[in-house]
Structure formats: C-alpha cells, structure tokens
Design a protein around this motif. Structure first.
Motif, PDB file in Angstrom:
ATOM      1  N   THR A  57       0.911  -1.538   0.131  1.00  0.00           N
ATOM      2  CA  THR A  57       0.387  -0.043   0.368  1.00  0.00           C
ATOM      3  C   THR A  57       0.106   1.353   0.128  1.00  0.00           C
ATOM      4  N   GLY A  58       0.212   2.555  -0.876  1.00  0.00           N
ATOM      5  CA  GLY A  58       1.223   3.792  -0.050  1.00  0.00           C
ATOM      6  C   GLY A  58      -0.029   4.464  -0.508  1.00  0.00           C
ATOM      7  N   ARG A  59      -0.066   5.567  -0.026  1.00  0.00           N
ATOM      8  CA  ARG A  59      -0.455   6.728   0.395  1.00  0.00           C
ATOM      9  C   ARG A  59       0.075   8.360   0.562  1.00  0.00           C
ATOM     10  N   GLU A  60      -0.259   9.311  -0.491  1.00  0.00           N
ATOM     11  CA  GLU A  60       0.750  10.302  -0.586  1.00  0.00           C
ATOM     12  C   GLU A  60      -0.110  11.432  -0.100  1.00  0.00           C
ATOM     13  N   PHE A  67       4.482  10.775   1.898  1.00  0.00           N
ATOM     14  CA  PHE A  67       4.488   9.678   1.283  1.00  0.00           C
ATOM     15  C   PHE A  67       4.354   8.289   2.469  1.00  0.00           C
ATOM     16  N   TYR A  68       3.212   7.448   2.568  1.00  0.00           N
ATOM     17  CA  TYR A  68       3.560   7.211   3.678  1.00  0.00           C
ATOM     18  C   TYR A  68       3.067   5.522   2.758  1.00  0.00           C
ATOM     19  N   PRO A  69       4.528   5.093   3.488  1.00  0.00           N
ATOM     20  CA  PRO A  69       4.178   3.133   2.317  1.00  0.00           C
ATOM     21  C   PRO A  69       4.075   2.191   3.342  1.00  0.00           C
ATOM     22  N   SER A  70       3.624   0.322   2.851  1.00  0.00           N
ATOM     23  CA  SER A  70       3.662  -0.216   3.620  1.00  0.00           C
ATOM     24  C   SER A  70       3.527  -1.289   2.521  1.00  0.00           C
TER      25      SER A  70
END
Length: 1015
Positions: A598-601, A615-618
């Motif tokens: 997953t990823g979120r900017e 940016f927040y990845p997992s």
C-alpha cells in the motif's frame, strides 16, 4: 408473462451438525440475482427462478455448500459443516474493505456487537477494556458520561493525544476531547465516542500497526478502530427488535480514615486539642490532629454541640447516591432480494452517583442498501445523535468540586450537616470558613455549574459499479457534523466569586470526505490472484465558533450572558484540507502465500506549499504453512506473517506556521481602538511537518485439535521520529519557544491471545479467551537541549508526570527523602524528615495488561465472566498524601499518645536520637511525596452476564421470534490491588499525564437487567 410469474417461492432452514439453526447464513442462487439471509432460527424464504436451480449456502466458520433444488421442491434443509481450519474468516480492514483473515500480514483485533451489549457502556471506547491484546483503555473517574482513553501499542508522541482514529462505516469521525481536568481542575466534558448506541454496532475492528493503518496516512500513527453498524438483511421480510436495559450504580467507597481522633490541632504546648472555636473549626475542617474521642460535649461544624465522637465514617456513602441508567432501542429491519434497510431509535438516560449530574442521549440510525442488478450496489448510512449533560463533575482542584470536602472532612463531622448549603441571601453558607475555594458539596450539586448540548449528524453514501466481473469503480462521500454548546457557571454567592460568572461556547465542527476508487479483483494468471485498487480522497475540515464570558450577574441567580458585565468575546475559526492519492495491491499465490503493498501521498493545506506532502508506504506478507507442510494431526492450521509500515501524526493546525494576531483584553490606543498583538509566545516554524511512526511486526497464528484451540502471537517494534517538541528561544525576541521536529520515542512489545473451546456438547459448551500484552516504551530524544518535559503537575506542587530521556513514556516524579552521599536518610535536628530531590518514582501507564473471559452455555442459559488486570504501573495519590498530612489516614495513628522515637544523623553527620510528636512526624513524612506513589497493579472481576433465552416452544403462539432476559454486573470485585483508600484506576485526566489522583470520586459498581425481544 411478468417476471413474478416466472419465479417461485421456496422456504428452508440452515443448521449445523447439532441441528441448531445458523443465523446470518447467506443463500444465493448460482448465476442469478436472487439471495436471502437466514434468521435467528436459521430459517429463510426466497423467490427462485422456475426449474432446477443451484443454491450456494455459506456462513462464516462453516464450509460452503451447493444444493440442487428440483423443479417441484418447495422446502430445503441444509446442514453446514464447521471448517477445520480458520481459512474463511473475514475481517474489515482500511476503507471498510473486507479481506480474508488468512491473507493479512498484520494483527487485527475484533469485537462483535454482542460483546458490546452484554455490559453496556455509554462511552463505546470503554467497552474495549481488556478485550483486545495491545489496546490499553483507561477512563477518568468522572462517571459514565465522561471520556475514554484508548492507546494502542503505547503512546507515540509527546505532542499528540495518542488516541486512535475512529472510522464508522468507512468514514473518519471526530473524537475531539471537549475539555479535560488538569492541574488546576476542570470537568471532563466527554468525547466523540459517547455518541454511539451499542445496540447499533455490528462489529469493531482494531488496526494496530502501521502496516494495517498506512492507508490512513497522517492519521494512522495511533492505530485505527473501524466500527461497522448493523444493516438489514435481504429476503427476510419485516422484523422488529426491541431491547431495554436498566442498571443501578452504587458508590463503593474505599476510604478508611481513622476514627479514633477528631478534629483539632496541637495547642501552643504541642498537646493535641479539639477545636472549640467555630471559625477555627471551619477553617480547618479537614484537620484531624485533635485529642481522642471521648463522647464529651464538643462544638460541631454546623455550630451545634454534640458528643465528641466519630459521625463521618460513612461520609462518602452518605453524600453520593445510587445512580441509575436506562437505555432502550427499537429497530425495524427488513429486505427483499435486492434491497434491505434498518431503522433504529435509541435513548439513554443516566443519573450519576454524583447528585445533580445527569446525561441523556437520543439516537436515530438508518441503513439503506440496494443492489438492483449485478452491476450496481448502493449503501447509505445516517445517524443523528443528540446528547445533553448537566453538571459534569469538577475534578482534582477544590473549586466547585464536591468530592474534595467529602473526601477530606474529618470523621468528627457528618457531611449531611452541610446539606442546607445556602445563606440568608441564597449564596453559599460559610460552613468551610476561610477555605473559600473549597466549595460546599451540596452547594456544588444543587447549583447549576455547567450544561452542554451536542447535536451530531454522521452520514455516508457509497456507490459501487462493476465495470466487468473483475473491474469495479466506487465513489464514497461522508460527513461528520457536530454542533456543540457549552455553558459554564460560577453561581451567584459562591464563596470565592460571590458576583458569579458565565462562559458560553458555541461551536460547529465538520469534516467531509469524498473518495473515488478503481479496483480489480480476480486471477491474473494460473494460481495467482490480485485484489488491487487506486484511489483519491479529499478531506475538508471546518471549525467555527464563538466564546463569550461575562462577570457579576446583574440580576442574581439569573444565569445568561446578557445578565452580566461582558468580559470577553472571542470568535473562533479554522479551515483546512488534505488531498490524498493512494493504492493497495494484494497478491495471492495458490491461496497460501500473500503479499500486500500500500501507499498513500498526503498534501496538506496547513503546511508550507513548498514542502507540503508526505508519502506513507507499507508492505506485509502472510504464509499459510499448513497448506504446504505436513503437520501433526493435532495441529489444524498454521500461519506466519510479517508487516512493515510508515504513518504520520500530529498534523500542525491551521495557521500554526504563520504569525496570527489577537486583541488583548481591554487594551486600546489613545482613540479607544483595540490594539492588536501577536497571538501566543511561540515562533512559527514553516518547516514543521507531521511526525513519522514506523512499525515492524512479526506474528504467528495457529489452531490445534480440530480447531478447538487457536493462538495468535505478535512481536512488534514501533519507533516515532520527528516528533514535535518545544525548543527554548531567547526571551529577548519576545517569544519563549518554537516547535521543531526532533523527538524520538520507541515502543517494543509482545501480544498473545488464545481461544479454547474447552467443552462442546449438544447441551453444554465452555469457551475460554485470554489475551496478554506487554509494551516497553522509551523516550529516546526530546530535543538537543531538553531532556525532561513536564506533562502535568500535581495541584499541590508535590509530584509531576514527565517525559524524560531514557525513561518510559510518562514517568512519575515525586520528592525523595533528603539523603547523604551514601544514600542514607538525613533527619533534621528536631527528628523530622527533610524533603530531598525529585526522583523517578514510577510510570503512569501499566506496561502489562491482560483479559480473561469464560463463556458458558447450558441449554437456554448463558453465563459470561470477564476478568482483566494490569501490572507494572504506578499512581501518585494526593488523597493519601493529604490524608496523612491532615491526620486522617490510619497510618498516622502510631505515636498519637507518646510520640515516635527516631534515630539517625543530621545533615552534618551528627547523631539524632529524639522523640517526635505524631503531628510533626507524619506531616514531615507527608512532605516526602514518593511515599505516596503506589503500585497500581490490579486484578478485577470486571463483568458478569447471566442470560436466559426462552425456548422456541414457549413462543409458538406469540408474535415473538425470540425473547431473552439477562442480568449483568460491572466492577463487581477487585480481586487484588495494593493501593490504600482509592481505586488503582483513579486517574482524573485522559491526557498523556497518566498516574495522578486527587480527591477522586468513588468506584462505581453497576447491576442491571436487560430484556431483548424480536418480533
């Protein structure tokens, strides 16, 4: 020919191997848009096409089954077989997406709706207490309408509240703490989790680590709690559910003040003497250093003469009352093959054990869902909540706090002597003398002190369109709108401010989220599956309000702002947006190996436009090794998982990065125009960003003995970097501090849960569930120049909760004895103890927590017993410290007659060998406040529920489908604790400063009955 003429009606029942009906089983016609859900007895009815059809029948925990229905069949009986492996469990994850539990590479805790209604809590957050490993719940001692504190895997930040994000039906909601008691007192004004009716909740899922919460970006640092509300069921017709719950709440005082010596103080010659002057008695109503009770005539607090004996041993019980709580819910639900609905009405009324304190709530909830064809499905949810409170208790400090005089009144006085609290003018009678900030408890509870009204609307709409059988598009919009009014009053005639005052706050807070998704779900190659989506979200927050304060009521006892001399009016406003893009991809191989990315900017309107995104990845993975490795027969299922993620927290508020201006009270120029001044003493830092939390976790899930025993073991490490902390600046600049991203906090821990189906027969079952969690926290860094930061100080200035580099989060500092270079205690030349330095005396949050539930079922009877415990934390008790200083505590009895013999050395090393009066000995002992930091370990019988379900045979000739009657009890027994005079959970705040207590309200025990009826 019409469509209806081409269909036919069939009825059926779905049962398990023991011939018990399975509720909520799904029945679908293969290849056709016909479906139904089984009712509480496992029965269903539905239309199917003419001719032979295949029914696909499934239910969680059972193997799916396909059943052929011939052309002339009108009744169907299906028996489902329980799965031998836990491969079919489905859990709710980020954005409300349901996934098979086996595919998850991170830990998820779950709580079903029935767990929330066995022992109902007004604040839904408190219902999690002890139920899920790694979730630490504590509630200030304020009564049922107060707030909750929920912390998952330890606190992550010195600047944030460290509470999780709550998401209801996929929509983030507001959980703002409206007000809190601090060092100078105050009332706990509740939070957003008191809005919800437990009868409307279907389940709660807890996303603990960053890998689980990364799709929530900057809001995921403290974990996420996903709440799913109840829905209607297709093909069930119209049903009515009614539940009513009544509970009685009794104060259980733990105070055991000494009852041998009465009100008084040593005279000029040091002889303990009772007070013979009314003013002196009232000025020192809490002083119990008088002579021994002897029954001779003596002056009383109300001015009357009575025998000198203990009257106030039961002051706490005599002041507080038996409270009660009533709640009712009426729900109407139903549906056909394509549409379902549920409409519920709920009301709650609570009268606290604190006289005069009330809380009421009304809930209306509507769920409407439709799937008119295979292409489109629509889901809508709406809730309207109205909450009203009166006289929320004031805590900690003495003004307007009824608990303070009630706690510290000597046993010479009966609290009921103060029950007529008014003087001739209707103001506060001078029972407590010069202690004008000590409010008569009856005046505080009979006068209007505060009122609040919260009206809230939560709504969401989701539209899903299946472009193909594998590709879909989804749009979601949700709103949480809160209107809040609060009035705080210092009533006319209150001793410390006879003119009185009033403050009104009117606030509107709203959040709107709009999201779009494009997804794919299906196989992309042989043995390889893909469940993926991309999406975007816009979050818009708006806050506006006005705060008005006025002093000196023009017409006494008329409490409204227009009846005062206006003091201050302040307008409140902020507005912000966060725009986000995100993706998620779950890849499966042969249904035993899974990988999730997953990823979120996030782009923030409150940050510097030149540097306003993060940016927040997992990444996480799970491996079902029992599918590929031969295991012993006694081992049914095995899974190993690993996850890593990075999330954020504590987004700077709107306008925090720029200078803002305000109008200082009463300051004008020569023309009478207001003078503007800089708002605050903190230099804005344009480079400030949310902090980061990175978590890595490993876990193992196993089941044994044909699914009779299941275990879940997790190890995790969670590190916060760039935490927002204060840095000192030269005061010559006109400021005191600035905020910088330098703080670091580490949490490491282990979680373990085991569920055992100990006994299972056709008529009797016994299920055991146990969870354990240990969290080791450490403050790695605060800033380059700061090694200690005070979170909260004790009102008396004798202890603090602080963050200190190298120590656990939130340690308690209190004063030690004065010691020499070798650590030996040093005495004064008069033999009294001397106060030394502040030392670390404990930590305010227990690192170890556990819960144990036992559920028994015998025919139509069920019994649930829940025990929880915490270990390793401490609490500073100002009640015990002041009780010792005032001569109330039983520990002050030694030496009352002949003094206390002491020996030691003074500060110069000279010997001290003398007799010290009990008064001087114990008061000097009370100055060493580390003596009053206690182990807050406890084991409690938290809840019991005993229910009877009336047999179906009894209801055949009635309109009822089911009827159950239950008895419940809460806080029934403290099995083990080590703190004298108070409950070990007696915190007065839900802030980061845990482990502080002062004149707390008593423990409350609850006993209730519930009736549940289905039509």
């Amino acid at each position: 020919m019409s469509a209806a003429a081409q269909n036919r009606l069939i009825t059926g029942i779905v049962t398990d191997a023991e011939n018990k009906g399975i509720v909520g089983a799904s029945i679908e016609v293969q290849g056709k848009p016909f479906s139904a859900i089984s009712d509480a007895e496992g029965r269903f009815r539905m239309n199917v096409p003419e001719g032979k059809v295949i029914l696909k029948v499934s239910s969680m925990g059972f193997q799916s089954q396909s059943v052929a229905v011939q052309e002339k069949d009108t009744r169907v009986a299906v028996t489902l077989v329980e799965t031998t492996q836990e491969l079919k469990d489905v859990v709710v994850t980020s954005f409300g997406v349901k996934k098979q539990k086996k595919s998850l590479g991170y830990a998820v805790g779950e709580l079903k709706g029935e767990d929330l209604t066995k022992n109902k809590e007004i604040n839904l957050g408190n219902a999690l207490q002890g139920k899920i490993a790694g979730v630490n719940v504590s509630a200030p001692v304020t009564g049922p309408s107060g707030s909750s504190r929920v912390v998952i895997r330890g606190a992550t930040s010195a600047s944030g509240l460290n509470q999780p994000l709550y998401v209801v039906d996929g929509i983030p909601i507001d959980n703002t703490q409206q007000g809190n008691a601090g060092m100078w007192g105050g009332a706990d004004k509740g939070d957003g989790m008191s809005s919800f009716n437990p009868d409307d909740i279907a389940s709660m899922s807890v996303l603990k680590g960053s890998a689980a919460s990364a799709l929530y970006g900057y809001r995921g640092s403290n974990g996420v709690i996903l709440i799913t509300t109840k829905k209607g069921k297709n093909g069930t017709g119209i049903g009515v559910d009614f539940s009513t719950n009544s509970s009685f709440n009794t104060p259980a005082s733990l105070l055991k003040w000494q009852d041998q010596y009465g009100a008084g103080a040593p005279n000029a010659n040091g002889v303990p003497t009772r007070f013979n002057n009314l003013q002196e008695l009232r000025d020192s109503y809490y002083f119990s250093w008088g002579d021994k009770y002897d029954g001779t005539p003596s002056l009383s607090l109300d001015g009357k003469t009575r025998p000198y004996q203990p009257y106030g041993k039961d002051n706490v019980e005599n002041f507080y009352r038996t409270g009660y709580s009533f709640s009712n819910t009426l729900a109407i639900s139903g549906g056909n093959e394509s549409t379902n609905f549920r409409l519920s009405f709920g009301n709650t009324k609570d009268e606290s054990i604190m006289p005069g304190t009330t809380f009421g709530r009304n809930n209306v909830a509507l769920s409407l869902n439709s799937a008119p064809n295979k292409k489109i499905s629509i889901e809508t949810n709406a809730q309207y909540i109205s909450e009203k409170s009166h006289n929320r208790p004031y805590l900690n400090d003495s003004p307007r706090n009824p608990s303070f005089p009630t706690t510290f009144m000597t046993t010479s006085s009966d609290i009921r002597w103060l029950s007529n609290p008014y003087d001739a003018n209707g103001g506060e009678e001078d029972f407590l003398g010069a202690n004008v900030y000590h409010t008569n408890p009856y005046f505080a509870t009979k006068s209007p002190l505060n009122d609040d009204l919260r009206k809230r609307f939560i709504g969401s709409a989701k539209v899903n369109y299946n472009i193909t059988d594998k590709i879909y598009a989804k749009a979601v919009i949700g709103i949480d709108d809160v209107n809040y009014e609060y009035t705080e009053i210092e009533p006319t005639g209150i001793n410390y401010n006879p003119g009185g005052s009033i403050e009104n706050r009117i606030e509107t807070r709203s959040e709107v989220n709009a999201s779009g998704f494009l997804g794919y779900k299906g196989d992309i190659a042989k043995d390889i599956s893909l469940d993926a989506f991309i999406g975007a979200n816009r979050q818009h927050n708006r806050y506006s309000g006005i705060k008005m304060k006025g002093n000196n009521f023009i017409v006494p006892f008329e409490y409204f702002y227009g009846n005062t001399q206006p003091d201050k009016t302040e307008k409140l406003f902020s507005e912000s947006e966060v725009n986000s893009l995100f993706y998620s991809a779950d890849i499966g191989y042969k249904d035993f190996l899974f990988l999730s990315l997953t990823g979120r900017e996030d782009w923030f309107s409150t940050l510097d436009p030149a540097n306003n995104s993060t940016f927040y990845p997992s990444v996480s993975s799970s491996f079902i090794y029992s599918e590929v490795i031969g295991l012993p027969e006694w081992m049914s299922y095995g899974k190993v998982r690993v996850g890593w993620g990075n999330v954020g927290g504590a987004l700077p508020e709107a306008y925090a990065l720029a200078l803002t201006y305000t109008t200082p009270d009463g300051q004008t120029d020569s023309l009478g125009q207001p003078i503007l001044g800089v708002n605050g003493e903190t230099i804005p830092n344009r480079t400030l960003k949310p902090y980061n939390v990175s978590t890595i976790e490993f876990g193992f899930e196993n089941t044994f003995f044909n699914n009779r025993v299941s275990t879940d073991l997790t190890f995790y490490s969670k590190k916060t970097t760039n935490d927002i902390t204060d840095a000192d600046v030269s005061q010559a600049s006109g400021y005191r501090t600035t905020k910088i991203n330098v703080g670091e906090i580490l949490n490491k821990g282990v979680e373990f849960a085991v569920n055992v189906k100990a006994i299972k027969t056709p008529s009797f079952s016994w299920n055991v569930a146990y969870n354990f969690a240990y969290n080791d926290s450490e403050v790695l860094n605060l800033s380059d120049k700061i090694t200690t930061k005070t979170l909260e100080g004790n009102r008396d200035g004798r202890a603090n909760v602080v963050l200190e580099k190298g120590q656990p989060f939130g340690v308690i500092k209190a004063y030690d004895y004065l010691r020499d270079a070798n650590g030996n205690i040093v005495l004064g030349t008069d033999g009294k103890f001397l106060r030394g330095n502040l030392i670390i005396a404990g930590q305010g949050v227990a690192p170890t927590s556990m819960g144990l539930s036992n559920d028994f079922s015998y025919k139509n009877f069920t019994l649930s017993v829940f025990v929880d415990a915490k270990f390793g934390g401490e609490i500073y008790s100002a009640t015990n410290q002041l009780g010792t200083r005032y001569g109330l505590s039983e520990i002050t009895l030694p030496g009352r007659e002949n003094g206390v013999q002491v020996s030691g050395t003074d500060v110069n090393g000279n010997p001290v060998n003398t007799n010290v009066s009990a008064y001087n000995y114990w008061r000097s002992y009370s100055d060493v406040t580390s003596n009053f930091v206690y182990d807050a370990d406890f084991v409690k019988l938290r809840a019991i529920s005993f229910a009877y379900n009336f047999p179906k045979a009894y209801l055949q000739k009635t309109p009822f489908q089911s009827v159950s009657l239950a008895f419940s009890a809460h806080n029934l027994w403290t099995i083990y604790d080590k703190v004298p005079n108070i409950d070990p959970e007696s915190n007065y705040s839900n802030s980061n400063a845990q482990g502080m207590e002062r004149a707390s309200m008593p423990l409350t025990r609850n006993y209730g009955f519930a009736l549940n009826v289905k039509f």
